[in-house]
Structures are given as C-alpha cells and as structure tokens.
Design a protein around this motif. Sequence first.
Motif, PDB file in Angstrom:
ATOM      1  N   ASN A 125       0.818  -1.211   0.000  1.00 25.98           N
ATOM      2  CA  ASN A 125       0.000   0.000   0.000  1.00 25.98           C
ATOM      3  C   ASN A 125       0.854   1.264   0.000  1.00 25.98           C
ATOM      4  OD1 ASN A 125      -2.636  -1.266   0.127  1.00 25.98           O
ATOM      5  ND2 ASN A 125      -2.130  -1.844   2.221  1.00 25.98           N
ATOM      6  N   ASN A 126       1.878   1.288   0.858  1.00 26.38           N
ATOM      7  CA  ASN A 126       2.718   2.479   0.956  1.00 26.38           C
ATOM      8  C   ASN A 126       3.560   2.699  -0.303  1.00 26.38           C
ATOM      9  OD1 ASN A 126       1.683   2.810   3.501  1.00 26.38           O
ATOM     10  ND2 ASN A 126       3.526   2.186   4.589  1.00 26.38           N
ATOM     11  N   VAL A 133      -3.191  11.102   5.374  1.00 29.78           N
ATOM     12  CA  VAL A 133      -2.860   9.828   4.731  1.00 29.78           C
ATOM     13  C   VAL A 133      -1.503   9.351   5.241  1.00 29.78           C
ATOM     14  CG1 VAL A 133      -2.274   8.727   2.527  1.00 29.78           C
ATOM     15  CG2 VAL A 133      -4.238  10.276   2.669  1.00 29.78           C
ATOM     16  N   HIS A 134      -0.576  10.271   5.352  1.00 29.01           N
ATOM     17  CA  HIS A 134       0.761   9.953   5.849  1.00 29.01           C
ATOM     18  C   HIS A 134       0.721   9.557   7.322  1.00 29.01           C
ATOM     19  CE1 HIS A 134       5.118  10.068   6.037  1.00 29.01           C
ATOM     20  NE2 HIS A 134       5.089  10.986   6.991  1.00 29.01           N
ATOM     21  N   HIS A 135      -0.076  10.262   8.099  1.00 31.37           N
ATOM     22  CA  HIS A 135      -0.121  10.033   9.540  1.00 31.37           C
ATOM     23  C   HIS A 135      -0.994   8.843   9.945  1.00 31.37           C
ATOM     24  CE1 HIS A 135       2.092  13.273  11.606  1.00 31.37           C
ATOM     25  NE2 HIS A 135       1.945  13.902  10.452  1.00 31.37           N
ATOM     26  N   SER A 136      -1.743   8.302   9.035  1.00 29.41           N
ATOM     27  CA  SER A 136      -2.624   7.185   9.391  1.00 29.41           C
ATOM     28  C   SER A 136      -1.904   5.841   9.413  1.00 29.41           C
ATOM     29  CB  SER A 136      -3.812   7.115   8.419  1.00 29.41           C
ATOM     30  OG  SER A 136      -3.380   6.847   7.094  1.00 29.41           O
ATOM     31  N   ASP A 137      -0.629   5.825   9.049  1.00 29.89           N
ATOM     32  CA  ASP A 137       0.135   4.578   9.122  1.00 29.89           C
ATOM     33  C   ASP A 137       0.259   4.150  10.583  1.00 29.89           C
ATOM     34  OD1 ASP A 137       1.557   2.392   8.331  1.00 29.89           O
ATOM     35  OD2 ASP A 137       3.155   3.510   7.328  1.00 29.89           O
ATOM     36  N   LEU A 138      -0.087   2.903  10.872  1.00 34.11           N
ATOM     37  CA  LEU A 138      -0.144   2.415  12.245  1.00 34.11           C
ATOM     38  C   LEU A 138       1.210   1.942  12.762  1.00 34.11           C
ATOM     39  CD1 LEU A 138      -3.512   0.443  11.980  1.00 34.11           C
ATOM     40  CD2 LEU A 138      -3.142   2.797  12.740  1.00 34.11           C
ATOM     41  N   GLN A 185      -6.623   1.045   5.724  1.00 31.10           N
ATOM     42  CA  GLN A 185      -5.214   0.974   5.343  1.00 31.10           C
ATOM     43  C   GLN A 185      -5.004   0.491   3.914  1.00 31.10           C
ATOM     44  OE1 GLN A 185      -2.855   2.137   7.543  1.00 31.10           O
ATOM     45  NE2 GLN A 185      -4.647   2.681   8.774  1.00 31.10           N
ATOM     46  N   ARG A 186      -6.089   0.163   3.218  1.00 33.56           N
ATOM     47  CA  ARG A 186      -5.983  -0.293   1.843  1.00 33.56           C
ATOM     48  C   ARG A 186      -5.697   0.867   0.903  1.00 33.56           C
ATOM     49  NH1 ARG A 186      -4.906  -5.539   2.377  1.00 33.56           N
ATOM     50  NH2 ARG A 186      -6.417  -6.584   3.741  1.00 33.56           N
ATOM     51  N   LEU A 187      -5.104   0.569  -0.239  1.00 29.63           N
ATOM     52  CA  LEU A 187      -4.703   1.608  -1.175  1.00 29.63           C
ATOM     53  C   LEU A 187      -5.883   2.475  -1.601  1.00 29.63           C
ATOM     54  CD1 LEU A 187      -2.562   2.944  -2.951  1.00 29.63           C
ATOM     55  CD2 LEU A 187      -3.003   1.176  -4.678  1.00 29.63           C
ATOM     56  N   GLY A 188      -6.992   1.843  -1.969  1.00 30.80           N
ATOM     57  CA  GLY A 188      -8.159   2.607  -2.400  1.00 30.80           C
ATOM     58  C   GLY A 188      -8.678   3.517  -1.311  1.00 30.80           C
ATOM     59  N   ALA A 189      -8.693   3.007  -0.073  1.00 25.76           N
ATOM     60  CA  ALA A 189      -9.178   3.812   1.057  1.00 25.76           C
ATOM     61  C   ALA A 189      -8.241   4.983   1.320  1.00 25.76           C
ATOM     62  CB  ALA A 189      -9.305   2.936   2.301  1.00 25.76           C
ATOM     63  N   LEU A 190      -6.943   4.777   1.146  1.00 20.89           N
ATOM     64  CA  LEU A 190      -5.980   5.856   1.372  1.00 20.89           C
ATOM     65  C   LEU A 190      -6.146   6.967   0.327  1.00 20.89           C
ATOM     66  CD1 LEU A 190      -2.786   3.772   2.235  1.00 20.89           C
ATOM     67  CD2 LEU A 190      -4.228   5.060   3.816  1.00 20.89           C
ATOM     68  N   LEU A 191      -6.408   6.586  -0.903  1.00 19.28           N
ATOM     69  CA  LEU A 191      -6.608   7.586  -1.947  1.00 19.28           C
ATOM     70  C   LEU A 191      -7.891   8.377  -1.724  1.00 19.28           C
ATOM     71  CD1 LEU A 191      -5.505   5.508  -5.064  1.00 19.28           C
ATOM     72  CD2 LEU A 191      -4.312   7.477  -4.088  1.00 19.28           C
ATOM     73  N   ALA A 192      -8.895   7.724  -1.129  1.00 13.28           N
ATOM     74  CA  ALA A 192     -10.181   8.391  -0.883  1.00 13.28           C
ATOM     75  C   ALA A 192     -10.232   9.072   0.476  1.00 13.28           C
ATOM     76  CB  ALA A 192     -11.316   7.370  -0.995  1.00 13.28           C
ATOM     77  N   LEU A 193      -9.221   8.875   1.303  1.00 14.03           N
ATOM     78  CA  LEU A 193      -9.263   9.359   2.686  1.00 14.03           C
ATOM     79  C   LEU A 193      -9.473  10.872   2.806  1.00 14.03           C
ATOM     80  CD1 LEU A 193      -7.117   7.961   5.543  1.00 14.03           C
ATOM     81  CD2 LEU A 193      -7.419  10.415   5.359  1.00 14.03           C
TER      82      LEU A 193
END
Length: 251
Positions: free
Chosen positions: A37-38, A105-110, A236-244
């Motif tokens: 994803n990243n 998006v950057h800060h949501s990485d766990l 954390q999925r790619l699609g969700a990150l793009l839509a975040l």
Amino acid sequence: MATYQILYLIGIPLIIAAEYRFTRNELFRDRYDRWFNNLSLGFINEAVLLASPVLIPLLLLTESPSPYLHPLLAALVAFLVLDLAGYWLHRAYHHFGAFWRLHRVHHSDLELDYSTTFRHHPGEVLVSLLVIYLVMATLALTPAQVIPYVIAVKAAQLLAHSNIRLNARTESLINLLFVTPGTHQFHHSRQQPQTDSNFGEVLTIWDRLFGTYTCPRSSPEPEAFGLDEFSESRHQRLGALLALPLRSNGK
C-alpha cells in the motif's frame, strides 16, 4: 533517472537490512501488505510528478548562478531557505483543515518503517511541489543549487521514518542538527501534542527555534502511531488511502 531515485535504489535495501538488525519497535502487522500500500502510493506519486504540468515551469528557472554569491554559499543559502520553507509548509499541513485532509494519509500509518516515507497522497505531493517551486522562482534559485537539498531531504526522510534504533549517544549528537528516527517518531504519535511537534524535514534547528521540538531524551517514547479514527484494516488499503481526504471521520 533522477539522482534521488538512484539514492532510493541504493538506500532502501540498506535501510531494510538495518531495520532487521537494529529494530526500534517490533512490528505486528503484515509488513508486506503495508509495503504494498505504501510503496504503491510512492509509485503513483512518481507518476504524478512526471506527468504533472506543475513541473513545466521548472524549465523556466534561471540556469545562471547569482553573481553576488559564491556558488557554494548560494547552495547553502538555498538549502536553509528550502528547509525552512519545508518546515512551515509541514506546519501548515497540520493547521489548515484542507491540507490536513491530504496529510493525514501519511499520519494514518499504524507502524513506522522505511515504507512510511512514501505514504503521501498525490494531492499533497502536488501542493508541496507548487509551494517549493514558488520559493525557488521567487528567489531565482537554479536547479544546481536545489539538487543538493533534494538529495538531502530524500535521504533524511528515509532515515527518519525507518524502524532503526541508533546508539543513544550517537543519535543525541546527530539530533543537534539533523532529524533522526528517535525525533521523528514523536511526530507520528497518536498523542496530539506530540504529533504537532518535530516538523523539521532535514534540520532540527527550526523546531528548536520556533518551540515545536520534542526532545527524545526527556520524553517517553510514543506508545502507538497513527490516527484513532483510521485505525481499522479497511482504512489501510490503497483505495481507502486515496479516498481518505474525502472522509470526515473513520466511517
């Protein structure tokens, strides 16, 4: 191939090896899923940079160095000005709602490791590129003066996000001037006061100067990373990150 891309090809395997050998925090999530994803965001952003018309004005920047400064002094001034601009731009991403929607998006990485370096929304990349270009154009900086900073910021951010525990004494000495994993981890903490600290891109002097520095030696390490409202696996999925950026909360 850009100089910083060559840096990545050389540096990433070394950073990964160091993360295995000198691990700072144990990682519990599927690292390969996170990496996919990243790094996918990283590849998208590289494509955006190559295709973006924002890059076209870079061709109009002056190629002639300033007649008033020695080339090395001009490069040093450019380095400091760009890093200061990066510091204030980073603070703006946290202060203004529209900017934060992109930056979260950057800060949501766990968890933190080298791949977090590439976890940026394409919209943030475009905004950052435009702002930095405006600084360059305003000060009539040449590409030759800017390249050293580009290389430095890419290297510094790759190290800062890495899951590497440096020797405490060594890291304290480096922290006098430069960002390290020990300082930048506080910026990714789930605790808001810590998140709004240590904004520096390459140098720590701006955080010290403007009162946003959290000292690793006098503060307990963050207990968790990421954002509470985007902590589920589906976020954390790619699609969700793009839509975040379009989401108002974790729903």
